[in-house]
Design an enzyme around this catalytic site. Structure first.
Site, PDB file in Angstrom:
ATOM      1  CG  PHE A 198      -2.221  -0.864   0.921  1.00 11.31           C
ATOM      2  CD1 PHE A 198      -2.404  -1.549  -0.279  1.00 11.31           C
ATOM      3  CD2 PHE A 198      -3.211  -0.973   1.890  1.00 11.31           C
ATOM      4  CE1 PHE A 198      -3.539  -2.327  -0.507  1.00 11.31           C
ATOM      5  CE2 PHE A 198      -4.349  -1.739   1.670  1.00 11.31           C
ATOM      6  CZ  PHE A 198      -4.517  -2.419   0.477  1.00 11.31           C
ATOM      7  N   GLY A 239       4.678  -4.434 -10.952  1.00  6.00           N
ATOM      8  CA  GLY A 239       3.556  -4.403 -10.013  1.00  6.00           C
ATOM      9  C   GLY A 239       2.388  -3.632 -10.588  1.00  6.00           C
ATOM     10  CG  ASP A 266       2.616  -8.994  -5.402  1.00  3.15           C
ATOM     11  OD1 ASP A 266       2.931  -8.231  -4.460  1.00  3.15           O
ATOM     12  OD2 ASP A 266       3.434  -9.332  -6.287  1.00  3.15           O
TER      13      ASP A 266
END
Length: 446
Positions: A64, A330, A311
């Site tokens: 986060f 990501g 993830d």
């Protein structure tokens, strides 16, 4: 007293689906029955109209980005996206800035979440080559586990000293979660493709650089070390068919010392999608071949793989538009993970009961999370109502992650989350997140 009665739901719990009602008082589920009458005018009634009621999903692996990388995402923005996506609890990883590798930095993250998180939260303690003393101070009652990167990551978090690794594995009774990719193999593969393409390496070879062999070498070593030391090992984001031979479905989950996770993107995309999605589906470990995806599905369904996670790791669109070698790995996934798995249900790949097992029950069991992950009397009222026949399309304007994009942009899902409850509070309804920070720190029964 907060009192909510959910009526006429298809309740999904522990391998069964049954029609019934659920009564919430304050933060707990107090009654589950075929029919419950509201005993007070103060009781708010929500008619689920035959929609599915599932436990809130528990995502055991998110990034986060707070502290230090909050231009990409932060605890407030990403936990909002999570509850809109039916994820009511998350376990966040230590490669923030600074890395969460001391007890003091770790506790600072908990303090931020206590003020800002819309969902329930826990944070992993990070291991390095030289912080064993700090790792061993970790409290197993209120910290999810220890995270070790066996492949390169943000900051000084690559643990490549084998003696240190063995000490961590043999010293801590806590769950150890690992990112498994062999650094030497990756570096050698990268040099090979740089020789071929120079600095203009295409993203279409990402799965060949961060290859099947890189994953297998690392995960097989971690498993051998866990067997040698008796460590409790959980392997994150498995991505290859070859690695599936390392896991067993011969024993009940509660008896497993070595458990396995797969992520949404490895179940959804293949290397063929690099041609259209480019860096938007650049993850570590890489999205691999159609055969890898097929075998991951098989392992998920036969219980060699125990957990489905995200993830979730947002980056800005500007970063993702950089050339392959500079673009970070990501992407954001928490808002779309549950509905993506329901899409797989519509495609006949998985049952709703199995989705709930892998996204709700099993994370709670593996991490020994207190009173969450199930629809049971006496458990926290983390609940999600899903309409499996309410199509919606992912567009920029309905993406809640701070980064403002999604690899699912343009896709129309058949199912939609209509209500999310966190600790008995209705925090998401009418497709909007309410300004209620109901998240609590996760506690662990160990």
């Amino acid at each position: 007293m907060n009192r909510i009665l959910i009526k006429n739901a298809k309740i999904v719990n522990e391998g069964t689906i049954f029609e019934g009602d659920v009564l919430i008082e304050d933060d707990l589920i107090v009654e589950i029955a075929e029919s419950i009458s509201a005993k007070s005018s103060q009781c708010k009634i929500i008619d689920a109209e035959g929609n599915y009621l599932i436990p809130g999903a528990i995502d055991d692996q998110v990034h986060f980005r707070e502290p230090g990388l909050t231009y990409k995402g932060d605890i407030e923005s990403e936990s909002k996206a999570a509850i809109a996506g039916g994820i009511t609890s998350y376990i966040e990883q230590p490669n923030t800035v600074p890395n969460a590798v001391t007890q003091e930095i770790l506790e600072e993250k908990y303090q931020i979440a206590a003020e800002k998180s819309y969902a329930n939260y826990s944070f992993m303690m990070g291991a390095t080559n030289d912080n064993l003393e700090e790792v061993l101070k970790t409290n197993p009652k209120n910290v999810a586990g220890i995270k070790i990167f066996l492949g390169s990551s943000t900051g000084n978090m690559l643990v490549d000293n084998e003696a240190t690794l063995e000490k961590i594995f043999s010293s801590t009774p806590m769950l150890i979660a690992v990112h498994c990719e062999d650094e030497t193999t990756i570096k050698n593969n990268l040099e090979k493709y740089k020789e071929e393409f120079g600095e203009d390496v295409p993203v279409t070879v990402h799965h060949l650089i961060r290859s099947e062999e890189a994953c297998y070498i690392s995960s097989s070593k971690a498993i051998a070390l866990a067997k040698k030391t008796g460590a409790r090992l959980h392997i994150f984001h498995l991505s290859t068919a070859k690695e599936m031979d390392l896991f067993t479905n011969k024993i009940p989950l509660e008896d497993k010392k070595i458990t396995a996770e797969v992520c949404i993107h490895h179940l959804w995309f293949t290397n063929d999608d690099y041609a259209t999605k480019g860096n938007l589906i650049k993850w570590n470990p890489a999205v691999k071949t159609a055969n890898d995806r097929k075998v991951l599905w098989e392992a998920l369904l036969d219980d060699r793989i125990d957990v489905i996670a995200t993830d979730h790791a947002p980056h800005t669109l500007e970063e993702k538009k950089l050339p392959y070698l500079k673009a970070p790995s990501g992407g954001p996934l928490v808002q779309h993970a549950v509905v993506a798995m329901f899409e797989a249900y519509h495609q006949g790949k998985i049952s709703i009961e199995k989705i709930v097992e892998k996204m709700c029950h099993n994370p709670a069991k593996i991490f020994k999370i207190e009173k969450r992950g199930f629809i049971k009397e006496g458990y926290y009222a983390d609940l999600v109502i899903i309409n499996s026949g309410l199509p919606w399309s992912v567009k920029k304007e309905n993406i809640l992650s701070k980064c403002g994009w999604s690899p699912f942009e343009g896709f129309t899902f058949k199912s939609r989350i209509t209500h999310t409850f966190v600790n008995g509070q209705l925090v998401y309804t009418a497709f909007k997140v309410k300004e209620i920070r109901a998240g609590k720190r996760l506690l662990f029964d160990r």
